[in-house]
Design a protein around this motif. Structure first.
Motif, mmCIF file in Angstrom:
data_model
loop_
_atom_site.group_PDB
_atom_site.id
_atom_site.type_symbol
_atom_site.label_atom_id
_atom_site.label_comp_id
_atom_site.label_asym_id
_atom_site.label_seq_id
_atom_site.Cartn_x
_atom_site.Cartn_y
_atom_site.Cartn_z
ATOM 1 N N HIS A 87 -31.376 -17.735 -14.663
ATOM 2 C CA HIS A 87 -30.465 -16.598 -14.555
ATOM 3 C C HIS A 87 -31.012 -15.403 -15.333
ATOM 4 O O HIS A 87 -31.884 -15.553 -16.197
ATOM 5 N N VAL A 88 -30.448 -14.235 -15.066
ATOM 6 C CA VAL A 88 -30.666 -13.037 -15.879
ATOM 7 C C VAL A 88 -29.289 -12.504 -16.252
ATOM 8 O O VAL A 88 -28.375 -12.432 -15.411
ATOM 9 N N GLN A 90 -28.081 -9.569 -16.994
ATOM 10 C CA GLN A 90 -27.624 -8.214 -16.627
ATOM 11 C C GLN A 90 -26.951 -7.539 -17.829
ATOM 12 O O GLN A 90 -25.884 -6.933 -17.713
ATOM 13 N N GLU A 145 -30.133 -18.643 -19.091
ATOM 14 C CA GLU A 145 -30.020 -17.191 -18.949
ATOM 15 C C GLU A 145 -31.183 -16.502 -19.662
ATOM 16 O O GLU A 145 -31.725 -17.031 -20.650
ATOM 17 N N VAL A 150 -32.271 -7.358 -13.799
ATOM 18 C CA VAL A 150 -33.160 -7.789 -12.727
ATOM 19 C C VAL A 150 -34.082 -6.678 -12.224
ATOM 20 O O VAL A 150 -35.148 -6.959 -11.677
ATOM 21 N N GLY A 186 -33.830 -20.187 -8.832
ATOM 22 C CA GLY A 186 -33.095 -19.021 -9.289
ATOM 23 C C GLY A 186 -31.635 -19.113 -8.887
ATOM 24 O O GLY A 186 -31.275 -19.817 -7.928
ATOM 25 N N HIS A 195 -25.106 -13.924 -6.152
ATOM 26 C CA HIS A 195 -25.927 -13.331 -7.201
ATOM 27 C C HIS A 195 -27.361 -13.136 -6.714
ATOM 28 O O HIS A 195 -27.816 -13.812 -5.784
ATOM 29 N N THR A 196 -28.077 -12.214 -7.370
ATOM 30 C CA THR A 196 -29.452 -11.909 -6.975
ATOM 31 C C THR A 196 -30.476 -12.296 -8.033
ATOM 32 O O THR A 196 -31.673 -12.151 -7.806
ATOM 33 N N ASP A 197 -30.023 -12.766 -9.182
ATOM 34 C CA ASP A 197 -30.948 -13.073 -10.274
ATOM 35 C C ASP A 197 -31.740 -14.354 -10.006
ATOM 36 O O ASP A 197 -31.260 -15.227 -9.297
ATOM 37 N N PRO A 198 -32.957 -14.439 -10.523
ATOM 38 C CA PRO A 198 -33.587 -13.542 -11.508
ATOM 39 C C PRO A 198 -34.243 -12.299 -10.918
ATOM 40 O O PRO A 198 -34.812 -11.518 -11.660
ATOM 41 N N GLY A 199 -34.188 -12.106 -9.628
ATOM 42 C CA GLY A 199 -34.662 -10.873 -9.024
ATOM 43 C C GLY A 199 -36.144 -10.861 -8.680
ATOM 44 O O GLY A 199 -36.896 -11.778 -9.018
ATOM 45 N N TRP A 202 -39.160 -11.306 -11.442
ATOM 46 C CA TRP A 202 -39.398 -12.564 -12.148
ATOM 47 C C TRP A 202 -40.653 -13.189 -11.564
ATOM 48 O O TRP A 202 -40.734 -13.434 -10.361
#
Length: 232
Positions: A87-88, A90, A145, A150, A186, A195-199, A202
């Motif tokens: 995860h990221v 944000q 996390e 991202v 991810g 969700h879009t993380d880690p984008g 990464w």
């Protein structure tokens, strides 16, 4: 950051309450014993003993998430662990810690890795953190996390990659998880997530290479892959 939707099973379920009757109905004493051994600790007023402040990853800082943001468990005895979810946050590490300690947030990950390489543990690995937005993935995974955004590649520092790789390697070694893109995923890859993380910034190739090297080093040093007894 961890998904704010409910995990959907914060209290003992009907299946648990009926397990003795169901086993008796089918005349299976073996099944009853196995189920009760797996689930007895989820009964009201019963829980596994835990050591206050203990961590599963040496060097991590312990800060407890709100009990509303995870579910007590006894993994891997009740749920096999076979995934790591990246995860990221944000936002900042401190902001993520504050959110995960807020019972109204509805989510928390097991770990946060800072841009300086510091690791904070908020949920014990034996427990089910509400981080993936998918109950099955929550039950089977450890969520990590990473401090930053991202869309800011500069947030993913060398220190962060190195520390996260050591952490992920320890988790993979502990539970026998293969270090590949099927098992280290991810948040964006979790079914049903928005969700879009880690984008896109990464670096998966770099990260998995670091995880593999860290796991090999740990294996060569003979580190114990079993779940940390200090966390129980």
């Amino acid at each position: 950051m961890g998904d704010t939707r409910s995990d959907g099973d914060r209290r003992i379920g009907r299946r648990t309450l009926l397990v003795g009757g169901a086993a008796a109905a089918v005349g299976s004493a073996v099944l009853a014993r196995a189920e009760l051994a797996r689930l007895w600790w989820r009964l009201p007023g019963v829980e596994r003993p835990r050591v206050a402040g203990a961590v599963d990853f040496p060097g991590a800082r312990w800060v407890s998430a709100s009990p509303a943001n995870f579910r007590r468990a006894d993994r891997p005895d009740d749920y096999a662990v076979d995934r790591v979810v990246v995860h990221v946050t944000q936002g900042s590490r401190d902001g993520a810690v504050k959110a995960f300690r807020d019972p109204a947030h509805g989510a928390a990950a097991h770990y946060i890795v800072g841009q300086d390489g510091g690791v904070t543990q908020l949920v014990r690995e034996l427990d089910v953190a509400f981080h993936a937005g998918n109950r099955g993935y929550n039950e089977r995974s450890v969520g990590i996390e990473h401090e930053g955004f991202v869309d800011r590649p500069q947030d993913f520092t060398d220190a962060m990659y190195a520390a996260s790789a050591r952490l992920a390697a320890a988790v993979c070694l502990r539970y026998g998880i293969p270090v590949d893109r099927e098992h280290v995923v991810g948040h964006v890859e979790v079914p049903g997530t928005d969700h879009t993380d880690p984008g896109p910034h990464w670096d998966w190739e770099r990260y998995l290479g670091l995880v593999r090297r860290a796991r090999t080093a740990a294996e060569n040093e003979g580190r114990n892959p079993a779940p940390s007894p200090s966390a129980r």
